[in-house]
Design an enzyme around this catalytic site. Sequence first.
Site, PDB file in Angstrom:
ATOM      1  N   HIS A  87       0.862  -1.237  -0.007  1.00  0.00           N
ATOM      2  CA  HIS A  87       0.027  -0.033   0.140  1.00  0.00           C
ATOM      3  C   HIS A  87       0.838   1.218   0.035  1.00  0.00           C
ATOM      4  CE1 HIS A  87      -3.574   2.418   0.162  1.00  0.00           C
ATOM      5  NE2 HIS A  87      -4.189   1.440   0.908  1.00  0.00           N
TER       6      HIS A  87
ATOM      7  N   ASP B 278      -2.259   2.412  -4.429  1.00  0.00           N
ATOM      8  CA  ASP B 278      -3.335   2.369  -3.594  1.00  0.00           C
ATOM      9  C   ASP B 278      -4.528   1.510  -4.352  1.00  0.00           C
ATOM     10  OD1 ASP B 278      -3.292   6.103  -3.385  1.00  0.00           O
ATOM     11  OD2 ASP B 278      -2.384   4.533  -1.983  1.00  0.00           O
TER      12      ASP B 278
END
Lengths: 329, 407
Positions: B380, B384
């Site tokens: 992450h 995204d």
Amino acid sequence: MAAASRQIQYVEAGVEALREEMRLDSSVFYIGQGIGARGGNYKQSKGLWDEFGELRVRDTPISELGQTGLGVGAAMAGMRPIVDIVFLDMVMEAMGQIVEQAATIHYTSNGRLRVPLVIRAAMGTVRCTGPHHSRCFYSWFAHIPGLKVVLPASVEDVKGLMKTAIRDDGPVMFIEHKFFYNKRGYCPEGDYAIPFGQARICREGKSVTILAMSLMVWHAMEAAEVLAKDGIDVEVIDPRTIVPFDEETLLNSVKKTGRLLIVDEAQRFCGFSGEAAALVTEKAFDYLDAPVRRLGAIHTPHPFNPILEAEMLPSAEKIVAAVRALMAA
Amino acid sequence: MVHELVMPQLGMTMTEGTVLRWLKAVGESVEKGEPIVEVQTDKVDMEVESPFTGYLTAILVQEGATVPVATRIGCLSTTPDADCASLAPDGPSAVDDVSVQQTDAAADRLVSTDNGATTSEAKASDNTGRVLVSPRARRVAHEFRVDLTLVTGSGEFGRIREVDVRRYLEDCATPAAQTPPEPARDNIRKVIADRLTHSVTTVPQFWLDREVDATGLVALRTKLLNAVAASRSVRLTYTDFLIKALALALREMPAMAKRWDGDRLVAADTDGIGFAAQGPDRLLVPVVHGADALSLAALAATRAGLVDKVQSGRLGPADMEGAVCTLSNLGAFGVDAFQAIINPPQSCILAVGRIADRAVVHEGSLVIRPTMRLVLTVDHRVVDGVGGAQFLSCIANYLENPETLLV
């Protein structure tokens, strides 16, 4: 059952093979000195002249060179001759025909000609056969590309290997041992051929491997019985054929036991035992627990005197001592 | 003239190595370029060649010990008796350890006797100080990590044979031994444990799950099997299609080919796709480079060559470097889907399950189609949700329209 325990002489087993093959294939014929009506010096062709006659079982003059040359030519022309030299020592007269012609013609004719010839002879000593009738130089033939070398060491093997030799399409040196001829052993009835390149494990064991040739197989088995009493478990291998040689059986055995003794009646120096030792060192090095050792004849011509002869050659007692030394190495 | 032998750095990410087996004994001569010691690093065993011609005059790190790269592990000299003392100290412990270790070993040799022949007598007959060991005994000693300087030989000239090593092992196992032997350290599992723990505890990972219609993929592969076999003598597999799809998708979305470098994103300078492959005793991840430009046949051949190296234990550190992401396929084991763990510093890993006939809805009706479930694990910090989903979508499109992989 009679078949299971059928005991005949080694020489009779050889004759049986010859007779059966000569019945099967009319191109097989047999020549040599004294092998006709007389049946051979050691009775190694007994009964063949009676059955097949002059045309297929023929006495030759005393000329190994001539008889072998005849055999080579006949083989090239499509026959399957067996040339009996009787005493291996006498093959010297015929070496040119064997090495330069028989072993080489298939190659130099670019595969067009074959020489399906069996040269039969007996090697080794049996009670003072002396310097001209005792030699064991089978390793010379192994060194020549194009020749097969067979050393049958049992009654069962001599019949099966003789058949394979006759059926082989190339020149085969079929080298028996004089000592074996009148010894009895089990021989199966009927037709069976033993393939070349398959060793026989005569006795399984875990402590040490003995690779023995010809008569030495019998001495090794005798030594193994003695050593077993001391808890030394010997594995005895009879290669049966030197060319082709069964590497796998020997290597697997050495990988199991870690120790190898090679026993040969031939002189040790520059004999086949060196080749076998090098092979094992090359391909089973990490499995060796002791150096590879060889027993062979002392490097002298064969004495006539029985005491000297016994001193010169390996024996069961010498094998026992060598194995004990190898266990301590 | 004395030289040091150090733990070499055999791969870019290697920080430490384990001495597996010394191939020379103290006092033995060695040629430059001749293998002198076997070391293990990052799941790979390698032979290290001697940098000099001379004699190995000291072993400073024993078999089984792990040391950082560049640690001095031995000394070489032009004469058999020169010791390491003339070298600049590697650290105060190194030189001391040499003398302590040699004294201990010598003391052990004098103390242990066998069958009436003391080893000091037996050793005296070999005046170069070499320990005589049969090849078979050496093999057994290696297998059980036995220090041969502690074994008494009962063979001629004091030679150590297999029975001597086995007797030593039995003695070690008896209650009379002072300490029970430790279980052998499994360095491979340690590397795996360290790496995966690091990944799970430091990388924020999320997962995207997508079922892909594999009808076209199955058909195309069947169609191309013979052509690929004829061209490269290898069997085309689904792994090859997956690697190609990953490579093309990465080319289209370079944002995925980045890594988090502590406080910023850095673009990767390689284009390797790693794929998990099972070796004889460990899982390895060989890397295919330039997969986007390779034809399927060439890719299959490259993949097969790497798999062969893995299975025969010949995969080297260079074969495992430079991956931007990894493919892991457990379809052959009947797994429908799974979530793989990222291999840092890569940004993602694609987990693939088996192709199986499943009931799906197609244009309003319930049909049976072969499908394959993909699960993409994403770092992450690099990408995204939307970015990850687009990447997975890109891969899925290639797989559902596999002819586009051939363009």
